[in-house]
Design a protein around this motif. Structure first.
Motif, PDB file in Angstrom:
ATOM      1  N   SER B  63     -15.646  31.501 -59.401  1.00 33.12           N
ATOM      2  CA  SER B  63     -15.762  30.149 -59.663  1.00 33.12           C
ATOM      3  C   SER B  63     -14.324  29.776 -60.422  1.00 33.12           C
ATOM      4  CB  SER B  63     -16.981  29.915 -60.686  1.00 33.12           C
ATOM      5  OG  SER B  63     -16.732  30.490 -61.802  1.00 33.12           O
ATOM      6  N   ARG B  90     -20.826  22.069 -58.355  1.00 33.68           N
ATOM      7  CA  ARG B  90     -20.775  22.778 -59.789  1.00 33.68           C
ATOM      8  C   ARG B  90     -22.066  23.130 -59.973  1.00 33.68           C
ATOM      9  NH1 ARG B  90     -19.392  19.997 -65.634  1.00 33.68           N
ATOM     10  NH2 ARG B  90     -18.991  21.852 -66.794  1.00 33.68           N
ATOM     11  N   SER B  94     -23.164  26.752 -66.092  1.00 30.11           N
ATOM     12  CA  SER B  94     -21.856  27.704 -65.597  1.00 30.11           C
ATOM     13  C   SER B  94     -21.981  29.036 -66.043  1.00 30.11           C
ATOM     14  CB  SER B  94     -20.591  26.854 -66.086  1.00 30.11           C
ATOM     15  OG  SER B  94     -20.775  26.728 -67.459  1.00 30.11           O
ATOM     16  N   ASN B 108     -23.811  21.970 -67.867  1.00 26.91           N
ATOM     17  CA  ASN B 108     -22.543  21.111 -67.687  1.00 26.91           C
ATOM     18  C   ASN B 108     -22.711  19.876 -68.704  1.00 26.91           C
ATOM     19  OD1 ASN B 108     -23.052  21.027 -63.952  1.00 26.91           O
ATOM     20  ND2 ASN B 108     -22.371  22.468 -65.432  1.00 26.91           N
ATOM     21  N   TYR B 201     -17.304  25.452 -61.189  1.00 28.99           N
ATOM     22  CA  TYR B 201     -16.959  24.676 -60.089  1.00 28.99           C
ATOM     23  C   TYR B 201     -16.728  25.782 -58.888  1.00 28.99           C
ATOM     24  CZ  TYR B 201     -16.120  20.855 -63.002  1.00 28.99           C
ATOM     25  OH  TYR B 201     -16.311  19.735 -64.195  1.00 28.99           O
TER      26      TYR B 201
END
Lengths: 86, 471
Positions: B63, B90, B94, B108, B201
């Motif tokens: 990522s 995305r 994360s 996020n 991402y």
């Protein structure tokens, strides 16, 4: 080291880090806006200056280096302080 | 007999990793005749994918970050047109950090992240807010002040709770290869802000699609990329580059050469000791490379109980002493080190897990890879008991594997170790003392990963374009 030599050395460091030619680096050139000096490059320049002149740039001096002229003045001051303490 | 015409380029770039590709895109788009030479059979460096038994695995990078509006990677991808070729998705969250006493989730939405962390560490509320504000501020001088500090001193200037400090330092150790006591405060804070706060991402349908898009942009702009070709020598005459010589003995002529290789390879192997100043070689031999990694690739039939959400980087912290973990990693006691990162792929068909590892020797890894991989899997099994019975494909990459595919010195994952003592040395400038020879990539700066390699590829291209008076 004479002021002129200090200036030449700093120009060489700024040129290496920024990728701009030495002729493009004038005393009043704004490092951030005209030479694209961001925080990474500002760190690289400061660290290279510290090593080259065997000085310590203090945190409070960092925001005051926005042009070559200011960098030369600061280095000269720090060198003379170092010599006075030696 | 007429000699076959030698091919002439404006710029030859050695290495089709992200920095070489980004540099090539900018030069080709500016109208220069560009050739990229890559020894592997595909673009990307550490940013590649591969297929085995019907499974698609991301090889190392899984990522990336810094793609928010206004982020540097977003700016570069928009300028060269990557966003017109591939879709970037995305994942939310994360990152998740699982510590012995708590779990931290990085959403996020940064405010949601802060709120969650504050519920775990209520006494640190103001400090957490101040820390996030500092990291996301655009006050350049504040970051410049980090010039010779460690990440630990930075964290300690905000927080009192050592458990919180260790948890925040864990993804920095994983994404940057150093514990906070050794990591440069600037690199550490950038990993935290650009990989974690603005992370998660992913190029739709696999990591490989991103370097493939860069390859396409180079070619759309009349650039050329040679795969499976190894550069043997950078040719220099009268202190100016003249081109490169390939292992297959072909000579390619160019005005500029950009080496996206590590500096040991550039200076000792490609230029050689007759051209390279002895001072540079001595200086290089005293530099410390970053650690490498040991990566597990697991193919699964279907998602099962206990797996973290797909697309999220989940970090496991066994205890709070990161110096101890780093020591064990350096000794190759990976089981004792205990930490690792695990990620279920967005298609939920594969799992990637990794831990830092020392380079050792190819023979060492040949003899120990299987056992280390099985021990690693057992450790994962302690937390996700169903994992063993659901795996239908299992393999691992060692530091030797990473070296073989990328030729990074000692299989280093992040260029030089990002310690304050290795911040910068003018003799390693991207503009070398040889006319026309430039460097790029994660060996040239304290920045690395996708943000760092994009940045340096762009920076090196600008140097050449300025020299050519195109910029």
């Amino acid at each position: 080291m004479t002021t002129n030599n200090v200036e030449q050395e700093i120009i060489s460091i700024i040129s290496d880090v920024s990728g701009f030619e030495p002729e493009e680096i004038k005393p009043d050139t704004n490092l951030q806006n005209e030479l694209e000096i961001d925080s990474i490059k500002a760190i690289e320049i400061t660290v290279a200056i510290e090593k080259k002149f065997k000085i310590q740039v203090r945190d409070e001096d960092v925001p005051n280096i926005t042009t070559l002229k200011q960098a030369v003045e600061l280095v000269n001051t720090l060198i003379s302080q170092k010599d006075a303490n030696a | 007999m007429p000699k076959k015409d030698k091919e002439i380029y404006d710029a030859i770039i050695i290495g089709a990793g992200i920095s070489g590709l980004v540099c090539g895109c900018y030069l080709a788009k500016a109208g220069m005749k560009v050739l990229i030479v890559e020894q592997h059979n595909k673009p990307g460096g550490y940013f590649t994918s591969f297929k085995r038994k019907g499974f698609l695995f991301d090889a190392a990078a899984h990522s990336f970050g810094n793609y928010r509006e206004g982020g540097h990677v977003r700016k570069i991808f928009t300028e060269i047109g990557v966003d017109k070729i591939i879709k970037i998705e995305r994942f939310d969250p994360s990152d998740i950090i699982i510590a012995p006493d708590f779990k931290l989730t990085f959403w996020n939405d940064t405010n949601a992240t802060i709120a969650d962390i504050v519920t775990v560490f209520p006494k640190e509320k103001d400090n957490i807010i101040n820390y996030f504000n500092f990291l996301t501020s655009s006050n350049q001088a504040e970051f410049t002040k980090l010039k010779n500090k460690t990440f630990y001193s930075l964290l300690h200037s905000f927080f009192d709770d050592e458990k919180l400090i260790s948890a925040f330092a864990l993804p920095v150790l994983g994404n940057g290869g150093l514990p906070p006591s050794l990591m440069h405060a600037f690199s550490g804070s950038k990993i935290f802000s650009e990989f974690v706060i603005d992370g998660g991402y992913y190029p739709e349908s696999g990591i490989q699609n991103l370097p493939n898009a860069l390859d396409r942009i180079v070619k759309q702009n009349q650039g050329k990329i040679l795969y499976r070709k190894l550069v043997k020598t950078i040719l220099v005459a009268n202190n100016s580059v003249t081109g490169v010589k390939l292992e297959s003995n072909e000579t390619l002529i160019s005005k500029y050469v950009v080496s996206a290789c590590d500096m040991i390879q550039t200076y000792e192997t490609l230029l050689g000791k007759t051209i390279t100043d002895k001072q540079i070689i001595d200086r290089l031999r005293n530099m410390v490379p970053s650690i490498s990694t040991f990566i597990l690739y697991m193919g699964i039939n279907k998602p099962f109980e206990g797996l973290p959400p797909p697309g999220t980087n989940t970090w496991y912290l066994p205890h709070y002493d990161l110096n101890e973990i780093y020591d064990q990693v350096q000794k190759c006691e990976l089981s004792k080190a205990g930490m690792y990162m695990l990620r279920v792929s967005p298609d939920q068909k594969t799992i990637l897990a990794f831990v830092g590892a020392p380079f050792e020797t190819p023979l060492f890894w040949k003899q120990n890879k299987r056992q280390i991989a099985e021990d690693f899997l057992s450790r994962i099994g302690n937390l996700i008991p169903d994992i063993k019975k659901n795996i239908t494909y299992f393999d691992a990459a060692t530091p030797s594997t990473l070296y073989r595919y990328t030729l990074n010195y000692k299989g280093a994952a992040f260029g030089w170790a990002k310690m304050p003592s290795q911040t910068y040395d003018p003799i390693f400038s991207k503009t070398t003392s040889i006319n026309g020879l430039y460097l790029t990539g994660h060996w040239t700066s304290i920045a690395f990963g996708m943000p760092g390699t994009c940045y340096s590829g762009h920076d090196t291209a600008k140097r050449i374009l300025r020299k050519e008076k195109i910029l």
